[in-house]
Design a protein around this motif. Structure first.
Motif, PDB file in Angstrom:
ATOM      1  N   ASP A 207      -7.350 -22.033  51.262  1.00 17.03           N
ATOM      2  CA  ASP A 207      -6.603 -22.930  50.389  1.00 17.03           C
ATOM      3  C   ASP A 207      -7.337 -23.239  49.093  1.00 17.03           C
ATOM      4  O   ASP A 207      -6.710 -23.552  48.081  1.00 17.03           O
ATOM      5  N   ASN A 208      -8.668 -23.217  49.139  1.00 14.72           N
ATOM      6  CA  ASN A 208      -9.455 -23.659  47.998  1.00 14.72           C
ATOM      7  C   ASN A 208     -10.710 -22.806  47.860  1.00 14.72           C
ATOM      8  O   ASN A 208     -10.897 -21.834  48.598  1.00 14.72           O
TER       9      ASN A 208
ATOM     10  N   HIS B  15       1.615 -26.124  48.009  1.00 14.55           N
ATOM     11  CA  HIS B  15       0.664 -27.214  48.228  1.00 14.55           C
ATOM     12  C   HIS B  15       1.440 -28.530  48.244  1.00 14.55           C
ATOM     13  O   HIS B  15       2.293 -28.745  47.387  1.00 14.55           O
TER      14      HIS B  15
ATOM     15  N   CYS C  17      -2.701 -34.450  43.637  1.00 20.57           N
ATOM     16  CA  CYS C  17      -3.341 -33.296  43.013  1.00 20.57           C
ATOM     17  C   CYS C  17      -2.594 -32.816  41.776  1.00 20.57           C
ATOM     18  O   CYS C  17      -3.202 -32.246  40.855  1.00 20.57           O
TER      19      CYS C  17
ATOM     20  N   HIS D 154       1.431 -22.498  45.429  1.00 29.41           N
ATOM     21  CA  HIS D 154       0.362 -22.683  46.409  1.00 29.41           C
ATOM     22  C   HIS D 154      -0.683 -23.668  45.906  1.00 29.41           C
ATOM     23  O   HIS D 154      -1.562 -24.102  46.670  1.00 29.41           O
ATOM     24  N   LYS D 155      -0.626 -24.018  44.624  1.00 28.77           N
ATOM     25  CA  LYS D 155      -1.534 -24.967  43.998  1.00 28.77           C
ATOM     26  C   LYS D 155      -0.764 -25.690  42.896  1.00 28.77           C
ATOM     27  O   LYS D 155       0.305 -25.226  42.483  1.00 28.77           O
TER      28      LYS D 155
ATOM     29  N   SER E  47       0.508 -31.863  47.946  1.00 26.11           N
ATOM     30  CA  SER E  47      -0.009 -33.105  47.381  1.00 26.11           C
ATOM     31  C   SER E  47       0.727 -33.559  46.128  1.00 26.11           C
ATOM     32  O   SER E  47       1.084 -32.745  45.269  1.00 26.11           O
TER      33      SER E  47
ATOM     34  N   ARG F 106      -3.291 -29.460  54.082  1.00 26.80           N
ATOM     35  CA  ARG F 106      -2.723 -28.128  54.207  1.00 26.80           C
ATOM     36  C   ARG F 106      -1.207 -28.150  54.030  1.00 26.80           C
ATOM     37  O   ARG F 106      -0.574 -29.204  54.073  1.00 26.80           O
ATOM     38  N   THR F 107      -0.643 -26.974  53.846  1.00 28.99           N
ATOM     39  CA  THR F 107       0.784 -26.855  53.558  1.00 28.99           C
ATOM     40  C   THR F 107       1.655 -27.430  54.669  1.00 28.99           C
ATOM     41  O   THR F 107       1.241 -27.485  55.827  1.00 28.99           O
TER      42      THR F 107
ATOM     43  N   HIS G 104      -8.169 -25.176  43.760  1.00 32.30           N
ATOM     44  CA  HIS G 104      -7.204 -24.584  44.694  1.00 32.30           C
ATOM     45  C   HIS G 104      -6.932 -23.130  44.326  1.00 32.30           C
ATOM     46  O   HIS G 104      -7.080 -22.738  43.170  1.00 32.30           O
TER      47      HIS G 104
END
Length: 337
Positions: free
Chosen positions: A202-203, A160, A165, A266-267, A162, A115-116, A192
């Protein structure tokens, strides 16, 4: 931390059935979930331990790709000889993230679902639509230096976190999931979500669904690639902006291009039309500038993160130069050349 029950799942079907119930969370490496529970952001009444499920291998696919088990650790993925040789973009991105200790515990499936790191999401005394839908977004008019410049909404400007990702987005991986409704495959671009008016989601997983594997395509970028991560310090920090680039070069021209951005939305952020600008063209600063502008079209700062727009533009151009020249960013010597 609230009281909760604990159950170790014997198989995916059992885990999915329990995971579909309210206030239940899956536990594997726990590197994000346990922190959230300590901060009272997540308050599950039951944890379902999926760490013993048989998804802890990296396997060859018949068409030449690789299947990364969801329970393989980030470290084992990054250092797997097949990943290092055939998907160095992914290996580099993983090694740019977290710390060795965390990479030894964190799983591939957990990395997708982390999560963020928004300050307001972690602070239960503040408004956060992601944590408490309808409460508002403290970041929009608050301290938003690390927040998104693309794909935001009036409800949320979180990013996001990661690194892995971002590379998976550029590689156009697929996510395999199983749940109460059976098994399905989700293209990475569809996994996402942007925040819209439901930032708590989130997804695109359905209740009870578990990530079982990530499939990498046979076509990868072994020579002309880079993962460039810009951050406040050279290690153990989340990206302000990151760029994953994979190019296929033929006769001095770019035959294929894939670009994904991290730390800005956000992704993981991709714009296929911007990638298409590169195809059939010889590398040049002017071309890279046009691509950067296309990738950042519509970017809007929120005040203290306005600098991210220019930082992202410069990062894209530099990452494209690195990839075109076949000189990827080192994750050992993190200084940007």
């Amino acid at each position: 931390m609230n009281r909760f029950s604990y159950h170790r799942a014997g198989d995916v079907a059992e885990a999915a059935q329990m995971g579909a119930e309210a206030d239940t969370r899956f536990l594997a490496g726990g590197t994000n979930l346990v922190d959230l529970m300590k901060a009272n952001v997540e308050r599950p009444t039951r944890l379902v331990d999926i760490s013993r499920l048989p998804h802890n291998k990296i396997e060859e696919l018949p068409e030449g790709g690789l299947r990364l088990g969801a329970l393989v650790t980030n470290a084992d993925t990054a250092y797997d000889a097949r990943v290092e040789q055939r998907y160095p973009l992914l290996s580099s991105a993983i090694l740019a993230g977290a710390s060795p200790q965390l990479r030894n515990a964190a799983t591939n499936g957990g990395n997708l679902n982390q999560r963020t790191r928004c300050y307001y999401f972690y602070d239960t005394a503040t408004a956060c639509n992601k944590r408490e839908p309808g409460s508002g977004c403290g970041a929009i008019n608050g301290v938003n230096r690390i927040h998104a410049i693309l794909g935001t909404s009036e409800a949320c400007i979180a990013t996001h976190p990661s690194d892995m990702c971002v590379a998976l987005a550029a590689l156009e991986a697929e996510v395999r999931v199983e749940g109460p409704g059976g098994a399905r495959v989700i293209p990475f671009a569809d996994y996402h979500r942007l925040p819209g008016d439901e930032p708590s989601k989130d997804n695109t997983l359905q209740p009870g669904e578990i990530v079982t594997a990530i499939d990498l395509p046979a076509d990868s970028f072994t020579e002309n690639y880079t993962y460039l991560k810009l951050r406040d310090r050279l290690s153990y920090a989340f990206a302000l902006v990151s760029v994953a680039v994979g190019l296929t070069m033929e006769g001095g021209k770019i035959a294929k291009a894939r670009i994904a951005l991290g730390g800005v939305a956000h992704k993981p952020w991709r714009v296929p039309a911007a990638e298409a600008l590169l195809e059939g063209q010889a590398p040049s600063p002017e071309l890279f500038g046009r691509v950067a502008d296309a990738l950042l079209q519509g970017a809007v700062g929120q005040g203290t993160n306005d600098f991210k727009i220019d930082l992202a533009r410069r990062a894209i151009r530099r990452a494209l130069r690195q990839a075109a020249a076949g000189t990827p960013q080192s994750q050992t010597d993190k200084h940007v050349a």
